[in-house]
Design an enzyme around this catalytic site. Structure first.
Site, mmCIF file in Angstrom:
data_model
loop_
_atom_site.group_PDB
_atom_site.id
_atom_site.type_symbol
_atom_site.label_atom_id
_atom_site.label_comp_id
_atom_site.label_asym_id
_atom_site.label_seq_id
_atom_site.Cartn_x
_atom_site.Cartn_y
_atom_site.Cartn_z
ATOM 1 N N SER A 412 0.824 -1.206 0.000
ATOM 2 C CA SER A 412 0.000 0.000 0.000
ATOM 3 C C SER A 412 0.855 1.253 0.000
ATOM 4 O O SER A 412 0.458 2.290 -0.522
ATOM 5 C CB SER A 412 -0.882 0.058 1.246
ATOM 6 O OG SER A 412 -1.600 -1.125 1.398
ATOM 7 N N HIS A 433 -1.331 -2.555 -7.004
ATOM 8 C CA HIS A 433 -2.045 -2.198 -5.781
ATOM 9 C C HIS A 433 -3.547 -2.400 -5.966
ATOM 10 O O HIS A 433 -4.223 -1.603 -6.612
ATOM 11 C CB HIS A 433 -1.725 -0.742 -5.399
ATOM 12 C CG HIS A 433 -2.323 -0.329 -4.102
ATOM 13 N ND1 HIS A 433 -2.825 0.926 -3.868
ATOM 14 C CD2 HIS A 433 -2.510 -1.023 -2.944
ATOM 15 C CE1 HIS A 433 -3.296 0.991 -2.638
ATOM 16 N NE2 HIS A 433 -3.112 -0.178 -2.067
ATOM 17 N N GLU A 445 -4.138 0.059 -9.088
ATOM 18 C CA GLU A 445 -3.057 0.999 -9.366
ATOM 19 C C GLU A 445 -1.851 0.197 -9.847
ATOM 20 O O GLU A 445 -1.394 -0.712 -9.149
ATOM 21 C CB GLU A 445 -2.684 1.774 -8.095
ATOM 22 C CG GLU A 445 -3.531 3.018 -7.866
ATOM 23 C CD GLU A 445 -3.087 3.773 -6.626
ATOM 24 O OE1 GLU A 445 -2.639 4.917 -6.749
ATOM 25 O OE2 GLU A 445 -3.197 3.204 -5.511
ATOM 26 N N ASN A 483 -3.868 6.495 -2.029
ATOM 27 C CA ASN A 483 -3.692 6.582 -0.582
ATOM 28 C C ASN A 483 -2.954 7.850 -0.165
ATOM 29 O O ASN A 483 -3.158 8.366 0.932
ATOM 30 C CB ASN A 483 -2.964 5.346 -0.057
ATOM 31 C CG ASN A 483 -3.916 4.160 0.074
ATOM 32 O OD1 ASN A 483 -5.131 4.329 -0.022
ATOM 33 N ND2 ASN A 483 -3.374 2.979 0.273
HETATM 34 P P1 NAI Z 1 -3.181 -9.984 6.072
HETATM 35 O O1 NAI Z 1 -2.507 -9.896 7.366
HETATM 36 O O2 NAI Z 1 -4.642 -10.214 6.010
HETATM 37 O O3 NAI Z 1 -2.485 -11.111 5.191
HETATM 38 C C1 NAI Z 1 -1.107 -11.284 5.060
HETATM 39 C C2 NAI Z 1 -0.868 -12.743 4.792
HETATM 40 O O4 NAI Z 1 0.483 -12.907 4.426
HETATM 41 C C3 NAI Z 1 -1.096 -13.638 6.017
HETATM 42 O O5 NAI Z 1 -2.016 -14.642 5.671
HETATM 43 C C4 NAI Z 1 0.264 -14.198 6.324
HETATM 44 O O6 NAI Z 1 0.226 -15.514 6.819
HETATM 45 C C5 NAI Z 1 0.940 -14.116 4.972
HETATM 46 N N1 NAI Z 1 2.401 -14.065 5.065
HETATM 47 C C6 NAI Z 1 3.141 -13.292 5.867
HETATM 48 N N2 NAI Z 1 4.444 -13.501 5.636
HETATM 49 C C7 NAI Z 1 4.529 -14.428 4.652
HETATM 50 C C8 NAI Z 1 5.591 -15.048 3.982
HETATM 51 N N3 NAI Z 1 6.826 -14.757 4.271
HETATM 52 N N4 NAI Z 1 5.303 -15.944 3.010
HETATM 53 C C9 NAI Z 1 4.050 -16.246 2.721
HETATM 54 N N5 NAI Z 1 2.986 -15.676 3.327
HETATM 55 C C10 NAI Z 1 3.226 -14.786 4.293
HETATM 56 O O7 NAI Z 1 -2.794 -8.635 5.284
HETATM 57 P P2 NAI Z 1 -3.531 -7.945 4.103
HETATM 58 O O8 NAI Z 1 -4.505 -6.961 4.605
HETATM 59 O O9 NAI Z 1 -3.988 -8.980 3.149
HETATM 60 O O10 NAI Z 1 -2.356 -7.099 3.434
HETATM 61 C C11 NAI Z 1 -1.379 -7.704 2.626
HETATM 62 C C12 NAI Z 1 -0.693 -6.612 1.815
HETATM 63 O O11 NAI Z 1 -1.662 -5.950 1.013
HETATM 64 C C13 NAI Z 1 -0.016 -5.539 2.634
HETATM 65 O O12 NAI Z 1 1.145 -5.140 1.966
HETATM 66 C C14 NAI Z 1 -1.030 -4.422 2.663
HETATM 67 O O13 NAI Z 1 -0.461 -3.169 2.834
HETATM 68 C C15 NAI Z 1 -1.598 -4.540 1.261
HETATM 69 N N6 NAI Z 1 -2.932 -3.999 1.076
HETATM 70 C C16 NAI Z 1 -3.900 -4.153 2.023
HETATM 71 C C17 NAI Z 1 -5.166 -3.629 1.816
HETATM 72 C C18 NAI Z 1 -6.256 -3.834 2.801
HETATM 73 O O14 NAI Z 1 -7.283 -3.148 2.706
HETATM 74 N N7 NAI Z 1 -6.108 -4.751 3.732
HETATM 75 C C19 NAI Z 1 -5.503 -2.870 0.586
HETATM 76 C C20 NAI Z 1 -4.424 -2.827 -0.358
HETATM 77 C C21 NAI Z 1 -3.179 -3.341 -0.103
#
Ligand code: NAI
Ligand code: 3HC
Length: 701
Positions: A412, A433, A445, A483
């Site tokens: 993000s 993104h 994006e 953002n």
């Molecule tokens: P989340 O915490 O729901 O999911 C992250 C996942 O990554 C977890 O299931 C975790 O087990 C996995 N993970 C962590 N380290 C890992 C690794 N080394 N290898 C494999 N899997 C691994 O987080 P979320 O919300 O899905 O965010 C993920 C990314 O997306 C972040 O960079 C966030 O900034 C970005 N993002 C989030 C948005 C949102 O609204 N939640 C919107 C747009 C982007």
């Protein structure tokens, strides 16, 4: 140059061919040519029927929208259609591709209509802020009744020819390759069977609908709810209701008057801007040079909120997906999230249970081993928002992915250049993104890093097209386009609240402007902890001149993160839509206001919206000047498809143009008297004002 409309005689049939690429829109030359050909053909004694056909990929797609807002040049479309309908020779329209708006109105003014089975027809004018203004609001209800007509014209969605046959709007269908030949055969049949000349304007079967007051009231209420704030659908109901009670010529005159009123509205201007921006946004330099790479299989690292949503979006577009998670439990949880999202699609009737099962069993696979990504064409990393974690994932990708695979991050805020520089193939790296929920939100994006190769960027745009998303090209900076700008107007919202406005008044004011949600409702939905973490991350780098507010962190400190914890700015009850206002929140705000020695002031809703949007527009101007957004229209599209900006206002930059940039600068300079750090008018804004130019002038590059 050959004329856009010609006619020739084939036996007893005059064939009028419109050939005005790309979509045979009814610009002045086409209108004039169509009328001239129709009159000449009708005057030929050997002609018994006139067939209207189009060359190229489609029947007439409508009025030429580029002429809207400019002086009208005769012959006007309603007159052309009226004169065609009045001819004493059979007139038949042969439709292929899409007959939309004025194009379908030409067909409705013809005496008979034949369409190819794959054709689509419709009256989408309300999506452009007007209504069918060339007899459409009169001929359609006369043919199929007021209710069906308004359910077609109000939402403006095109329908399949088969559906139009059911409504009596199309008479005949063909499946043959050649619509022209089918049209000729149909004309021949009509001549041989002595089919009468049949004018929609003379059809009286549904005139009684004019008295059905409750139907019109119901539709008005329905449209008010469905198309909040939009005037065109309401005006369309009015034209039908009034027109059915009038003789046809008067009904057409009334339709014209109401149509011209809509032509003059800012909503029409905003919606047409959005229409053209939808088509311009994918025209970017890299896509012109680069050739998209293959996209047969996609890897997603992370099965959390975003990873699961992205995987679902790919599966819904029939692209096989391999998910990687850090351990089996996390992988199982990811699989369940994807499965649940697809179950949702089945429940909404978007796919069958069998198709869903096939997708999960055959198109999706998961692993905890990066070797499973050896064959994928593109990987999207969606792990925790932490640079070290991202870099370690990219190191694995570098090791296991095949040469030529595209490596994308869904970060993000983090620096995509830094991620790219950490591996051996920075040219293959870019940001993708997505927005949450990723299988629903339209915006993507495409973050172009310093070294991203042109074909990598072109592939990202091709992926967006497959996923039916709107890709906007963005440059690398903290928060990219969306953002980063959001951060600025959220700050402005917090300042207003600390200065005295209740978050509930602010949300209401923003919704009255046309957003589906206010920023505090939005924060509750997204999770207030996300912003809290970002603020903590940036705390050390804050400029001492920057104003900070305490209440928002105090709310987070209570563990009130919004919907997921049942409490945030609003309180939520399971199974109940929306939340209720919380006096506890107001108490925290009052306490932090007192601590900052601020005496509460009140703002009108207009002032709230003016400040909120000034903060948006000002930061957007910086984003454009820095080249983070290519053009103002890219900010408009980002705001429409990712942040709920009302489409009928065109987008924030279009809105700024309509308000007047000098007024925007004037407002910012007035606010600067309170806080001259936050409110610094963007140099680009000032420059445009000095040059007597607007944002739109920067779209024409
Ligand atoms: P989340 O915490 O729901 O999911 C992250 C996942 O990554 C977890 O299931 C975790 O087990 C996995 N993970 C962590 N380290 C890992 C690794 N080394 N290898 C494999 N899997 C691994 O987080 P979320 O919300 O899905 O965010 C993920 C990314 O997306 C972040 O960079 C966030 O900034 C970005 N993002 C989030 C948005 C949102 O609204 N939640 C919107 C747009 C982007
Ligand atoms: N007027 C002017 N230009 C038009 C146009 C129109 N009605 N419709 C499409 N174009 C242009 C597009 O801007 C695009 O130009 P570009 O190549 O320079 O970007 C080009 O034609 C091709 O359009 P698309 O990229 O959209 O092509 P697609 O094949 O994807 O879609 C279409 C074709 C379904 C016909 C789609 O273009 C469309 O929906 N067009 C608008 C239809 C419409 O809204 N008609 C109603 C007009 S208002 C009216 O008729 C008023 C009347 O009631 C008086």
């Amino acid at each position: 140059m050959s004329p856009p409309v010609i006619w020739n005689r084939e036996g007893e049939i005059a064939v009028i061919t419109i050939d005005s690429p790309p979509v045979n829109a009814l610009g002045h030359a086409v209108r004039a040519g169509l009328l001239e050909c129709a009159l000449a053909a009708a005057a030929d004694e050997a002609v018994k029927a006139i067939l209207i056909t189009c060359a190229g990929r489609t029947f007439i797609a409508g009025a030429d929208i580029r002429e809207f807002g400019k002086p009208l040049v005769e012959p006007l479309l309603p007159d052309v259609i009226n004169q065609i309908e009045a001819l004493n020779k059979l007139v038949v329209a042969a439709i292929h591709g899409t007959a939309l708006g004025g194009g379908f109105e030409v067909a409705l003014g013809s005496h008979y209509r034949i369409a190819h089975a794959t054709a689509k027809v419709g009256l989408p004018e309300t999506r452009l802020g007007v209504f069918p203004g060339a007899g459409g609001t009169q001929r359609t209800p006369r043919l199929c009744g007021a209710e069906v007509a308004l359910r077609i014209m109000g939402p403006g969605a095109p329908m399949a020819a088969t559906q139009a046959v059911k409504h009596g709007l199309i008479d005949e269908m063909t499946e043959g390759d050649d619509i022209r030949s089918a049209g000729l055969a149909y004309c021949q049949k009509l001549i041989e069977t002595k089919a009468p000349i049949r004018r929609s304007s003379e059809d009286t079967a549904h005139l009684g609908d004019a008295k059905n007051t409750s139907l019109f009231e119901t539709l008005e209420a329905e449209f008010a709810q469905k198309f909040k704030g939009e005037v065109a659908p309401q005006q369309c109901v009015r034209s039908v209701r009034e027109g059915l009670a009038l003789p046809f010529a008067e009904a057409i005159a009334n339709e014209r008057k109401l149509f011209l009123e809509l032509m003059d509205t800012p909503q029409r201007e905003g919606l047409i801007h959005a229409f053209f921006s939808d088509r311009q946004v994918s025209k970017i330099p890299e896509a012109k040079i680069g050739q998209a790479r293959p996209l047969n299989c996609i890897g997603v690292v992370g099965g959390g909120t975003m990873g699961a949503g992205i995987a679902t979006a790919c599966l819904l577009a029939n692209i096989p997906v391999v998910t990687i998670e850090r351990d089996q439990a996390a992988l199982d949880a990811g699989r369940e999230r994807i499965d649940a999202a697809l179950v949702g699609a089945v429940k909404r009737g978007k796919m069958t249970q069998e198709h869903k099962d096939a997708l999960m069993n055959r198109s999706w696979s998961g692993s905890t081993d990066y070797a499973a990504l050896a064959d994928v064409d593109l990987v999207i990393e969606a792990v925790f928002e932490n640079m070290d974690v991202k870099k370690s994932v990219f190191a694995e990708l570098d090791k296991y992915c095949k040469a030529g695979a595209i490596l994308a991050s869904n970060t993000s805020y983090l620096d995509v250049d830094e991620i790219a520089a950490s591996i051996s193939r920075p040219k293959d790296v870019l940001g993708l993104h997505f927005f949450s929920p990723a299988h629903v939100m339209k915006l993507l994006e495409v973050v172009v890093a310093k070294e991203s190769a042109n074909d990598v960027v072109a592939t990202a745009f091709a992926l967006a097209k497959k996923l039916r998303k709107v890709a906007v090209r963005a440059g690398v900076c903290d928060g990219f386009i969306g953002n980063r700008i959001l951060g600025n107007y959220l700050k402005c919202a917090y300042y207003m609240v600390e200065d005295g406005v209740s978050p509930y008044q602010l949300d209401r004011a923003v919704k009255a402007f046309g957003y589906p949600m206010g920023p505090f409702e939005m924060g509750d939905l997204a999770g207030l902890d996300i912003g809290w973490a970002t603020r903590k991350r940036k705390a050390d780098t804050l400029d001492p001149r920057e104003r900070t507010v305490a209440f928002i962190d105090k709310i987070c400190e209570q563990g009130w993160f919004g919907q997921k914890t049942g409490k945030g700015f609003y309180a939520y009850e399971k199974g109940v839509r929306g939340g209720t206002e919380r006096p506890e929140v107001l108490a925290i705000i009052e306490a932090s206001r007192a601590e900052a020695s601020i005496t509460a002031k009140s703002y009108s809703d207009e002032e709230i919206v003016e400040r909120y949007l000034s903060a948006l527009i000002n930061e957007a101007a910086n984003v454009i000047e820095e080249g983070i957004a290519l053009r103002p229209l890219d900010v408009d599209q980002t705001s429409l498809y990712g942040y709920g900006f009302p489409r009928w206002r065109g987008g924030p930059m279009k809105y700024a143009d309509m308000v007047g940039l000098s007024k925007v600068v004037e407002n910012i300079e007035r606010y600067a008297k309170e806080d001259d750090y936050f409110w610094r008018a963007a140099p680009l804004l000032k420059k445009l004002v000095a040059d007597h130019r607007n944002f739109d002038s920067l779209n024409q590059v």
